[in-house]
Design an enzyme around this catalytic site. Structure first.
Site, PDB file in Angstrom:
ATOM      1  N   ARG A   1      39.946  65.974  35.954  1.00  0.00           N
ATOM      2  CA  ARG A   1      40.163  65.769  37.400  1.00  0.00           C
ATOM      3  C   ARG A   1      40.186  64.277  37.722  1.00  0.00           C
ATOM      4  O   ARG A   1      39.441  63.497  37.143  1.00  0.00           O
ATOM      5  CB  ARG A   1      39.057  66.440  38.215  1.00  0.00           C
ATOM      6  CG  ARG A   1      39.029  67.942  38.080  1.00  0.00           C
ATOM      7  CD  ARG A   1      38.144  68.549  39.166  1.00  0.00           C
ATOM      8  NE  ARG A   1      37.854  69.944  38.861  1.00  0.00           N
ATOM      9  CZ  ARG A   1      36.661  70.380  38.457  1.00  0.00           C
ATOM     10  NH1 ARG A   1      35.647  69.556  38.335  1.00  0.00           N
ATOM     11  NH2 ARG A   1      36.498  71.657  38.197  1.00  0.00           N
TER      12      ARG A   1
ATOM     13  N   HIS B   1      27.707  71.586  41.783  1.00  0.00           N
ATOM     14  CA  HIS B   1      26.617  71.316  40.820  1.00  0.00           C
ATOM     15  C   HIS B   1      25.251  71.337  41.509  1.00  0.00           C
ATOM     16  O   HIS B   1      24.295  70.720  41.027  1.00  0.00           O
ATOM     17  CB  HIS B   1      26.777  69.952  40.124  1.00  0.00           C
ATOM     18  CG  HIS B   1      27.981  69.828  39.260  1.00  0.00           C
ATOM     19  ND1 HIS B   1      28.826  68.730  39.298  1.00  0.00           N
ATOM     20  CD2 HIS B   1      28.507  70.658  38.337  1.00  0.00           C
ATOM     21  CE1 HIS B   1      29.804  68.901  38.425  1.00  0.00           C
ATOM     22  NE2 HIS B   1      29.640  70.065  37.832  1.00  0.00           N
TER      23      HIS B   1
ATOM     24  N   ARG C   1      26.301  82.622  38.408  1.00  0.00           N
ATOM     25  CA  ARG C   1      26.537  81.277  38.915  1.00  0.00           C
ATOM     26  C   ARG C   1      27.879  81.310  39.625  1.00  0.00           C
ATOM     27  O   ARG C   1      28.903  81.636  39.021  1.00  0.00           O
ATOM     28  CB  ARG C   1      26.563  80.267  37.770  1.00  0.00           C
ATOM     29  CG  ARG C   1      26.824  78.887  38.293  1.00  0.00           C
ATOM     30  CD  ARG C   1      26.925  77.856  37.213  1.00  0.00           C
ATOM     31  NE  ARG C   1      27.395  76.609  37.814  1.00  0.00           N
ATOM     32  CZ  ARG C   1      27.954  75.634  37.138  1.00  0.00           C
ATOM     33  NH1 ARG C   1      28.117  75.732  35.837  1.00  0.00           N
ATOM     34  NH2 ARG C   1      28.366  74.552  37.760  1.00  0.00           N
TER      35      ARG C   1
ATOM     36  N   ASN D   1      27.144  82.962  33.535  1.00  0.00           N
ATOM     37  CA  ASN D   1      27.905  81.814  34.028  1.00  0.00           C
ATOM     38  C   ASN D   1      29.312  81.958  33.448  1.00  0.00           C
ATOM     39  O   ASN D   1      29.532  81.691  32.269  1.00  0.00           O
ATOM     40  CB  ASN D   1      27.200  80.542  33.523  1.00  0.00           C
ATOM     41  CG  ASN D   1      27.896  79.286  33.964  1.00  0.00           C
ATOM     42  OD1 ASN D   1      28.989  79.328  34.534  1.00  0.00           O
ATOM     43  ND2 ASN D   1      27.283  78.149  33.692  1.00  0.00           N
TER      44      ASN D   1
ATOM     45  N   GLU E   1      20.837  75.171  34.542  1.00  0.00           N
ATOM     46  CA  GLU E   1      21.177  75.852  35.783  1.00  0.00           C
ATOM     47  C   GLU E   1      20.760  77.316  35.721  1.00  0.00           C
ATOM     48  O   GLU E   1      20.401  77.912  36.718  1.00  0.00           O
ATOM     49  CB  GLU E   1      22.685  75.751  36.019  1.00  0.00           C
ATOM     50  CG  GLU E   1      23.089  74.369  36.476  1.00  0.00           C
ATOM     51  CD  GLU E   1      24.399  73.896  35.891  1.00  0.00           C
ATOM     52  OE1 GLU E   1      24.619  74.124  34.680  1.00  0.00           O
ATOM     53  OE2 GLU E   1      25.195  73.299  36.624  1.00  0.00           O
TER      54      GLU E   1
END
Ligand code: ADP
Length: 402
Positions: A242, A181, A90, A7, A386
């Site tokens: 963000r 996600h 990922r 990742n 994940e």
């Protein structure tokens, strides 16, 4: 089959090596850029834990060091790199290339596609691409596959993914909401069913991934039907840096009245907004929480906006799903902050959401049910994994290839 999941983020490389299909985790760790621009490296195996540091931060050096550890005798993982079958990446943004809901093979075509879409996820794409290229160079005989963060949201219906702009833009240029996600939301909704006894094929779950990036997903009968991020990860919740949802009309207003370039506005929305922008303290939830506790009013109102946005999306998705029977929190904030979960769940009793003060307070970074026994909605915490989900998807995809 041995699967190395990587990742690659802008300032870290996380990795896990799984023996599949047993899901045996042989080694995991991360190489992270520290505040001086150097690398802090740590890893864990059944046999030992270790840490290391080196100057600078480069993907090629980081990967070389990671591969060294996979085969170091005292780590008891692999005898040689020949035992490594697949690298599973990922990947952030599939766009129209993410037709598959599972893993995809990394081909030259896919790399060119990602190159051409860099500006859609400026915080992630460059790192994803560097990771792929470096791994391909270092491990030329190893299959390379990836799972897109957007893949799980391929099941969104048109009413959830179309923007209210001329249809031409969707038909001709694939401008639509995609969501991110996805791997995390898929894993947490799956675990929610496992922990609570809900049946996946008859469940209405709202999943809140609250990390530096954050999104909410509405998952009906195991399939994503709506999610808060859009074609880019800027839409939706307030995040670390963000802005989340913003009036699109503001972009032209800022450009015309303050002589700001689009690049500057883009930078502000991605890097200078969110908790950082509102609090003026940090993008890190813990630091903002600490400042708020010490009386910093900007930090207090940043947290209020943060919690309020998540609460609003839970309400919206309960409506989209026609009810809700599971609510799950994950990501650094969702897993570790009883305060965030308490604030978000407050006044949601009308939806059947009641969390236990004691269970919530006790739960930090581990899987647990935190709702009261009389809560109509099961509220759970599931640490994000994940990497395991990617290992599963990649191993499934590779059955026919290895
Ligand atoms: P990323 O999206 O980069 O993977 P993480 O999922 O690790 O991020 O989440 C990082 C966020 O989690 C940060 O805002 C951090 O402050 C927050 N966090 C981590 N631990 C705690 C904690 N104990 N309490 C509150 N927030 C926490």
């Amino acid at each position: 089959m041995n699967v190395l999941v990587v990742n690659c983020g802008s300032s870290s490389v996380k990795f896990q090596l799984y023996k599949m299909p047993d899901e045996l985790l042989l080694i995991y760790g991360k190489a992270e850029r520290n505040k001086d621009g150097n690398t802090d490296f740590s890893f864990h195996t059944q046999a030992r834990n270790a840490q290391n540091h080196w100057e600078g931060f480069s993907f090629s050096e980081n990967f070389k060091k990671i591969l060294d550890e996979l085969t170091r005798t005292e780590n008891e993982c692999l005898a040689s790199l020949d035992e490594l079958n697949i690298a599973g990446h990922r990947l952030i943004h599939g766009g129209d290339a993410a037709e598959s809901q599972g893993a995809v093979e990394i081909t030259d075509e896919l790399i060119s596609y990602m190159e051409s879409r860099k500006m859609l996820a400026p915080l992630h794409y460059p790192a994803n691409l560097e990771g792929i290229k470096t791994m391909a160079q270092l491990l030329p005989g190893v299959l390379q596959a990836g799972v897109f963060d957007t893949a799980f949201h391929q099941t969104l219906p048109p009413r959830a993914y179309l923007y209210g702009i001329p249809l031409y833009w969707y038909k001709k240029h694939h401008i639509r909401r995609l969501g991110f996600h996805g791997t995390s939301h898929k894993y947490t909704s799956f675990r929610t069913c496992r922990i609570t006894g809900l049946r996946s094929e008859k469940s209405k779950i709202v999943s809140c991934h609250l990390g530096n990036g954050a999104s909410v997903a509405a998952i009906k009968n195991g399939k994503s039907v709506d999610t808060s991020m859009g074609m880019t990860p800027v839409e939706g919740l307030l995040m670390g840096t963000r802005s989340g949802d913003i009036d699109a009309g503001l972009l032209a207003y800022l450009q015309e009245n303050f002589n700001l370039s689009l690049a500057k506005i883009q930078h502000m929305l991605n890097n200078e907004g969110g908790l950082l922008g509102l609090s003026g303290v940090s993008s890190d939830y813990r630091a903002v929480e600490e400042a708020a506790l010490n009386g910093n009013q900007n930090a207090q109102s940043a947290l209020e906006v943060y919690h309020y946005r998540v609460k609003k999306y839970i309400g919206a998705y309960a409506a989209a799903l026609g009810g809700i029977d599971g609510l799950v929190f994950t990501g650094g904030i969702g897993e570790n902050s009883p305060f965030a979960r308490k604030e978000i769940c407050s006044d949601l009793e009308f939806l059947g959401i009641r969390i236990s003060e004691m269970l919530n307070r006790k739960c930090k970074g581990k899987e647990a049910v935190i709702s009261t026994s009389d809560s109509a909605v099961k509220v759970v915490v599931v640490p994000a994994n994940e990497e395991l989900m990617i290992a599963r998807e990649v191993a499934e995809w590779a059955k026919s290839k290895v």
